[in-house]
Write an enzyme that holds these catalytic residues in place. Structure first.
Site, PDB file in Angstrom:
ATOM      1  N   HIS A 182       1.939  -0.482 -12.868  1.00 42.15           N
ATOM      2  CA  HIS A 182       2.889  -0.378 -11.752  1.00 42.15           C
ATOM      3  C   HIS A 182       2.765  -1.540 -10.776  1.00 42.15           C
ATOM      4  CE1 HIS A 182       4.244   3.887 -12.426  1.00 42.15           C
ATOM      5  NE2 HIS A 182       3.253   3.748 -13.292  1.00 42.15           N
ATOM      6  N   ASP A 226       4.232  -7.365  -4.454  1.00 44.05           N
ATOM      7  CA  ASP A 226       4.449  -5.946  -4.768  1.00 44.05           C
ATOM      8  C   ASP A 226       4.976  -5.849  -6.196  1.00 44.05           C
ATOM      9  OD1 ASP A 226       4.745  -3.204  -4.462  1.00 44.05           O
ATOM     10  OD2 ASP A 226       5.711  -3.364  -2.503  1.00 44.05           O
TER      11      ASP A 226
HETATM   12  P1  ADP Z   1       3.464   1.919  -3.437  1.00 44.78           P
HETATM   13  O1  ADP Z   1       3.555   2.511  -4.793  1.00 44.78           O
HETATM   14  O2  ADP Z   1       2.665   0.674  -3.374  1.00 44.78           O
HETATM   15  O3  ADP Z   1       3.020   2.880  -2.395  1.00 44.78           O
HETATM   16  P2  ADP Z   1       6.428   1.923  -3.331  1.00 44.78           P
HETATM   17  O4  ADP Z   1       7.350   1.349  -2.306  1.00 44.78           O
HETATM   18  O5  ADP Z   1       6.798   1.580  -4.723  1.00 44.78           O
HETATM   19  O6  ADP Z   1       4.945   1.458  -2.965  1.00 44.78           O
HETATM   20  O7  ADP Z   1       6.421   3.503  -3.223  1.00 44.78           O
HETATM   21  C1  ADP Z   1       6.071   4.164  -2.043  1.00 44.78           C
HETATM   22  C2  ADP Z   1       6.592   5.595  -2.076  1.00 44.78           C
HETATM   23  O8  ADP Z   1       5.984   6.316  -1.014  1.00 44.78           O
HETATM   24  C3  ADP Z   1       8.091   5.680  -1.879  1.00 44.78           C
HETATM   25  O9  ADP Z   1       8.635   6.693  -2.679  1.00 44.78           O
HETATM   26  C4  ADP Z   1       8.216   6.031  -0.391  1.00 44.78           C
HETATM   27  O10 ADP Z   1       9.371   6.758  -0.051  1.00 44.78           O
HETATM   28  C5  ADP Z   1       6.984   6.869  -0.170  1.00 44.78           C
HETATM   29  N1  ADP Z   1       6.579   6.771   1.242  1.00 44.78           N
HETATM   30  C6  ADP Z   1       6.295   5.657   1.921  1.00 44.78           C
HETATM   31  N2  ADP Z   1       5.995   5.935   3.207  1.00 44.78           N
HETATM   32  C7  ADP Z   1       6.088   7.270   3.337  1.00 44.78           C
HETATM   33  C8  ADP Z   1       5.859   8.199   4.419  1.00 44.78           C
HETATM   34  N3  ADP Z   1       5.454   7.814   5.645  1.00 44.78           N
HETATM   35  N4  ADP Z   1       6.031   9.488   4.154  1.00 44.78           N
HETATM   36  C9  ADP Z   1       6.408   9.891   2.931  1.00 44.78           C
HETATM   37  N5  ADP Z   1       6.622   9.094   1.901  1.00 44.78           N
HETATM   38  C10 ADP Z   1       6.461   7.792   2.078  1.00 44.78           C
HETATM   39  O1  F6P Z   2       1.919   2.082  -7.298  1.00 45.95           O
HETATM   40  C1  F6P Z   2       0.635   1.668  -7.000  1.00 45.95           C
HETATM   41  C2  F6P Z   2      -0.280   2.802  -6.635  1.00 45.95           C
HETATM   42  O2  F6P Z   2      -1.548   2.316  -6.510  1.00 45.95           O
HETATM   43  C3  F6P Z   2      -0.332   3.946  -7.583  1.00 45.95           C
HETATM   44  O3  F6P Z   2      -1.135   3.776  -8.708  1.00 45.95           O
HETATM   45  C4  F6P Z   2      -0.859   4.984  -6.678  1.00 45.95           C
HETATM   46  O4  F6P Z   2      -0.637   6.266  -7.111  1.00 45.95           O
HETATM   47  C5  F6P Z   2      -0.146   4.684  -5.377  1.00 45.95           C
HETATM   48  O5  F6P Z   2       0.039   3.306  -5.357  1.00 45.95           O
HETATM   49  C6  F6P Z   2      -0.868   5.177  -4.148  1.00 45.95           C
HETATM   50  O6  F6P Z   2      -2.180   4.732  -4.085  1.00 45.95           O
HETATM   51  P1  F6P Z   2      -3.427   5.715  -4.033  1.00 45.95           P
HETATM   52  O7  F6P Z   2      -3.318   6.613  -5.220  1.00 45.95           O
HETATM   53  O8  F6P Z   2      -4.604   4.823  -4.061  1.00 45.95           O
HETATM   54  O9  F6P Z   2      -3.286   6.487  -2.766  1.00 45.95           O
END
Ligand code: ADP
Ligand code: F6P
Length: 477
Positions: free
Chosen positions: A170, A380
């Site tokens: 991912h 990212d």
């Molecule tokens: P990562 O996987 O690195 O966290 P992404 O942008 O791909 O980054 O995914 C983040 C997910 O977490 C998204 O579905 C987003 O809506 C969710 N998210 C981010 N901030 C919040 C928050 N404060 N509360 C709930 N969900 C959140």
């Molecule tokens: O998408 C990247 C990622 O590290 C996922 O593998 C993971 O579930 C998510 O972000 C949140 O991170 P963590 O599981 O360390 O809270």
């Protein structure tokens, strides 16, 4: 949620293996136990796919030193893998998030390598592989996810050669010169090569992987194939950009309750002409300080006033015991305090900051309330938040400022693309987004939505799983 002890009849034909289950077990302050949706993009993407597939999900339950029996939840079989406090520190916070995470994200923070963390990573990966081997039915498809579990494909294949094994990363996969720093680089590559198909977010990541297989393992490759002469196998490496449940989120955004809440949010932040929004896990790869600094400088310079625009920044707590994350939190909160001190008014801050998780309905309302979404990661894998914003803008309004260094920039080409390392450029582009003519904003948003509706998470999952099935049929030397 129904709990039962694991037995032969629990075996499934489709098994997902990820570090976390889609829900985390939480000890509430009143002594009760509850389950909450886990943070991050992996769960956002996989959960809707799994709910429609009646499969099993192998993962950690989000709290250390507990044993939880497998249980059914919303059409899925959840199979918890326990982690001790020491394993949490060494496998998860250590090797996964202080060694691999910064290394794979262009070393935006310095990676730390410790031999005992690596040993623990190996033993925890073995536990995940053992659990998957137990739960997978004869000839099942097992889909392993992300950087925490890169050894699982090889360990699983050693026990269960009958399985069809896919792996999906991912996050970004680094270029040769960065990956080559990893003391256990060959072990990781061999771990991944246990899969039949290795999926990445971007084509460049697949190219990096193929180059590393040639350079560090001396293997021959042809287009997307790696040839393994010892085991008579062929592994394919390709990009499959991940997505979201576009229709589901749009439906939530269209709900009159969501629109009413969006209106309320606008009032709560003082009805400015424009609302800017940032939504991220509180992670140093997300460019949160760069974004806030740019906004603060626009106010300092007098190019912007808080009547014209305010910023809402949502930050989900993440990896809070890892030092770099603690430093980041302090930096972000200091910066916001300084900007609010200089530019806020009583009851009306320039930046509304929440260090919390919100539910999907509140998130959809925030996306509806925001005129400009600012997504500025330094690196990212994809960034699903950018896609979520576009999914919620069903009336083709709103502007997306998006970092070139997010995987999403390959697809959302009509966003206002920025280099977050260039603060002046970032400032100009934020201003441009705030003042963008409505017709131009609509033209851009319509094009992004057209693309996104076609490329949703079901299409991503089908593309990965169909390619995995084809591999099973064809991929022999
Ligand atoms: P990562 O996987 O690195 O966290 P992404 O942008 O791909 O980054 O995914 C983040 C997910 O977490 C998204 O579905 C987003 O809506 C969710 N998210 C981010 N901030 C919040 C928050 N404060 N509360 C709930 N969900 C959140
Ligand atoms: O998408 C990247 C990622 O590290 C996922 O593998 C993971 O579930 C998510 O972000 C949140 O991170 P963590 O599981 O360390 O809270």
């Amino acid at each position: 949620m129904t709990s039962s002890t694991s037995n032969e009849s629990d075996q499934r034909g489709f098994v997902v293996v990820a570090n976390r289950l889609p829900i985390d077990r939480v000890n509430e302050p009143d002594g009760t136990v509850s389950w909450r949706r886990s943070p991050g993009g992996l769960v956002t993407a996989l959960e809707p796919v799994m709910r429609r597939n009646n499969g099993a999900w192998v993962g950690w339950a989000g709290a250390p030193d507990i044993e939880v029996e497998p249980f059914d939840d919303g059409g899925m079989r959840l199979v918890p893998v326990p982690l001790s406090t020491r394993e949490l520190a060494e496998y998860y916070e250590g090797f996964s998030n202080a060694s691999l995470w910064p290394l794979y994200h262009d070393v935006v923070a310095p990676p730390v390598f410790q031999r005992e963390w690596w040993e623990c990573y190996v033993s925890v990966n073995r536990r995940f592989a053992d659990t998957a081997a137990r739960i997978a039915a004869d000839g099942a498809t097992v889909w392993v996810h992300d950087y925490q579990l890169q050894l699982v494909p090889e360990l699983l294949r050693a026990q269960r050669p009958d399985l069809r094994i896919g792996f999906f990363l991912h996050i970004p996969f680094p270029p040769t010169e960065l990956f080559a720093r990893l003391p256990w680089r060959q072990r990781i590559l061999r771990g991944l090569l246990g899969a039949d198909l290795v999926g990445f977010q971007r084509p460049g990541a697949a190219t990096n992987f193929l180059a590393l297989c040639r350079r560090l393992l001396g293997l021959s490759t042809q287009r997307d194939r790696v040839f393994l002469p010892d085991s008579d196998r062929v592994v394919r490496a390709r990009a499959f950009p991940i997505s979201i449940d576009v229709a589901g989120l749009e439906q939530l955004a269209r709900d009159p309750k969501t629109e009413a809440r969006a209106k309320e949010i606008r009032e709560e932040v003082g009805n400015p002409k424009r609302i800017l929004l940032g939504v991220d896990r509180l992670d140093y790869t997300k460019g949160i300080t760069e974004r806030i600094r740019a906004f603060g400088e626009l106010l300092d310079d007098g190019d912007l006033t808080t009547d014209e625009a305010v910023l809402i920044q949502l930050a989900v707590p993440s990896r809070e015991r890892v030092e770099q994350y603690q430093i980041l939190r302090d930096d972000v909160e200091l910066l916001i305090g300084r900007i609010n001190g200089a530019h806020g008014r009583i009851g009306q801050p320039a930046i509304t900051y929440l260090h919390n998780t919100v539910d999907r309905a509140e998130l959809a309302a925030l996306f509806r309330a925001a005129d400009v979404m600012v997504v500025t990661p330094l690196r990212d894998g994809m960034n699903l938040v950018a896609k979520e914003y576009v999914a919620c803008r069903y009336d083709n309004t709103g502007s997306l400022v998006l970092s070139e260094f997010a995987g999403a920039a390959d697809e959302l080409k009509q966003a206002i693309l920025v280099n977050p390392f260039d603060v002046d450029g970032l400032k100009q582009n934020i201003l441009h987004a705030i003042r963008l003519e409505e017709r131009e904003a609509t033209r851009r948003m319509r094009a992004m939505r057209r693309y996104l509706v076609e490329h949703d998470v079901d299409r991503w999952a089908s593309a990965c799983l169909n390619a995995l099935r084809e591999d099973g049929d064809n991929a022999r030397l």
